[in-house]
Design an enzyme around this catalytic site. Structure first.
Site, PDB file in Angstrom:
ATOM      1  CG  ASP A  40     -94.485  78.746 -57.675  1.00  0.00           C
ATOM      2  OD1 ASP A  40     -95.048  79.863 -57.700  1.00  0.00           O
ATOM      3  OD2 ASP A  40     -93.405  78.531 -57.096  1.00  0.00           O
ATOM      4  CE1 TYR A  72     -87.497  79.892 -56.747  1.00  0.00           C
ATOM      5  CE2 TYR A  72     -89.214  79.062 -58.200  1.00  0.00           C
ATOM      6  CZ  TYR A  72     -88.789  79.426 -56.943  1.00  0.00           C
ATOM      7  OH  TYR A  72     -89.640  79.328 -55.869  1.00  0.00           O
ATOM      8  CE  LYS A 108     -92.469  81.773 -55.578  1.00  0.00           C
ATOM      9  NZ  LYS A 108     -92.285  80.872 -56.734  1.00  0.00           N
ATOM     10  N   GLY A 110     -91.915  73.141 -50.788  1.00  0.00           N
ATOM     11  CA  GLY A 110     -90.903  72.462 -49.974  1.00  0.00           C
ATOM     12  C   GLY A 110     -91.458  71.412 -49.047  1.00  0.00           C
ATOM     13  CG  ASN A 122     -89.233  70.502 -43.850  1.00  0.00           C
ATOM     14  OD1 ASN A 122     -90.137  69.709 -43.582  1.00  0.00           O
ATOM     15  ND2 ASN A 122     -89.261  71.765 -43.456  1.00  0.00           N
ATOM     16  CB  SER A 123     -84.364  71.997 -48.041  1.00  0.00           C
ATOM     17  OG  SER A 123     -84.888  73.286 -47.931  1.00  0.00           O
ATOM     18  N   GLY A 124     -85.357  68.599 -48.689  1.00  0.00           N
ATOM     19  CA  GLY A 124     -84.803  67.288 -49.025  1.00  0.00           C
ATOM     20  C   GLY A 124     -84.636  66.347 -47.864  1.00  0.00           C
ATOM     21  CG  LEU A 168     -89.404  65.400 -44.167  1.00  0.00           C
ATOM     22  CD1 LEU A 168     -90.670  66.248 -44.161  1.00  0.00           C
ATOM     23  CD2 LEU A 168     -89.523  64.265 -43.150  1.00  0.00           C
TER      24      LEU A 168
END
Length: 329
Positions: free
Chosen positions: A47, A52, A78, A228, A231-233, A235
């Protein structure tokens, strides 16, 4: 392997924001090595997005996949932003370490969607992509401008363009790629979605979207791709949550989840990658990676056995929604 309609997706895919230099620059060789490592691990779903690296990720992913048999992999990108040449773009803009000299301009209209799709094909060097996601639509993203952009998708023909591309066979599926679940529920009332890429809103840390969205998607056959998963890092050992420094309550909740995982002898990253896959609507999980070694570690966590007692403990202590499906075996 799971299916999105008749399109098979590997349960673990590769999110390619890092190929665009998310937070820090990445050179071409390292980006290519990550895609090669993914291929070696059996990953066949990739993806990307024009945003990006301000088109850098699409260029790199296309170059890395171009020699692979096209029928052997699934690629999504996208729409919703057109990338305009702009020599004033500087390192660090948009969170990209070394973006290319293009500046994003939101455009969800019929013409904008078709133009974005064609531009992506040229950057990727491919004759088709499999899935198109409408990128970053929603009230959290656009604030007071949301209704303006929503009108572009609805009355301005954006959804009509996506349906046209699918009906003529130019893409195999379309959906939304967003960080907020509410707009996916709204879109389900407007058009015949195939899927949604939900970043950060159904994870080990938060399940608010469970009954309002994921259960409905399962009932209607709309596939959910989990973006994600960390959660953007937060976790995965960083202090980032939703691309920003994590607030104290989130840090405390993650500490409690991590402690429960540690007591069960499980890395919290393994639990984070595997938890969302238990929901019947979920068809793939697409963590990113900064290196081949990190990607291989993600794959190992994704396959690590987890004792059922961990999920029971998390539910008992109010750390996951007790109604959420949990992995078995």
């Amino acid at each position: 392997m799971r299916g999105l309609g008749r399109m098979p997706l590997t349960c673990m895919g590769l999110g390619c924001a890092q190929l665009g230099g998310l937070y820090e620059p990445m050179d071409d060789a390292d980006a290519h090595a990550i895609v090669d490592a993914a291929w070696g691990l059996g990953i066949r779903y990739f993806d990307t997005a024009p945003y990006y690296g301000f088109t850098l990720s699409e260029h790199r992913l296309g170059a890395a996949l171009r020699h692979r048999p096209r029928a052997d992999y699934v690629i999504s990108t996208k729409v919703g932003r057109l990338m305009r040449p702009d020599p004033s773009v500087r390192p660090g803009e948009g969170g990209w370490g070394a973006p290319l000299p293009f500046r994003p301009e939101f455009d969800y209209t019929y013409a904008g969607i078709l133009r974005s799709h064609e531009d992506s094909l040229q950057r990727l060097g491919l004759d088709r992509v499999d899935i198109l996601y409408v990128h970053d639509i929603g009230r959290v993203t656009h604030g007071s401008r949301h209704e303006h952009y929503w009108q572009q998708l609805t009355h301005g023909g954006g959804f009509r363009a996506l349906a046209q591309l699918r009906d003529e066979g130019s893409v195999r599926a379309f959906g939304l790629g967003v960080n907020e679940w509410e707009v996916v529920a709204d879109a389900m009332e407007e058009c015949d979605l195939d899927c949604a890429l939900l970043a950060g809103r159904y994870t080990l840390l938060e399940q608010a979207s469970l009954e309002p969205l994921l259960d409905r998607c399962a009932g209607r056959g709309i596939g959910i791709v989990i973006g994600g998963p960390f959660n953007s890092g937060i976790l995965a050992g960083t202090r980032k949550f939703n691309y920003e420094d994590a607030p104290a309550d989130v840090v405390a909740r993650v500490a409690a989840i991590t402690a429960a995982c540690r007591a069960a002898g499980v890395p919290v990253q393994a639990a984070a990658l595997q938890f969302p896959m238990a929901h019947p609507a979920v068809v793939s999980c697409i963590p990113g990676a900064q290196s081949p070694a990190q990607l291989r570690q993600n794959a190992a966590w994704f396959a690590q056995p987890i004792p059922p007692g961990l999920w029971h403990a998390l539910a008992r202590d109010g750390l996951i929604d007790p109604r959420a499906p949990v992995p078995v075996g």
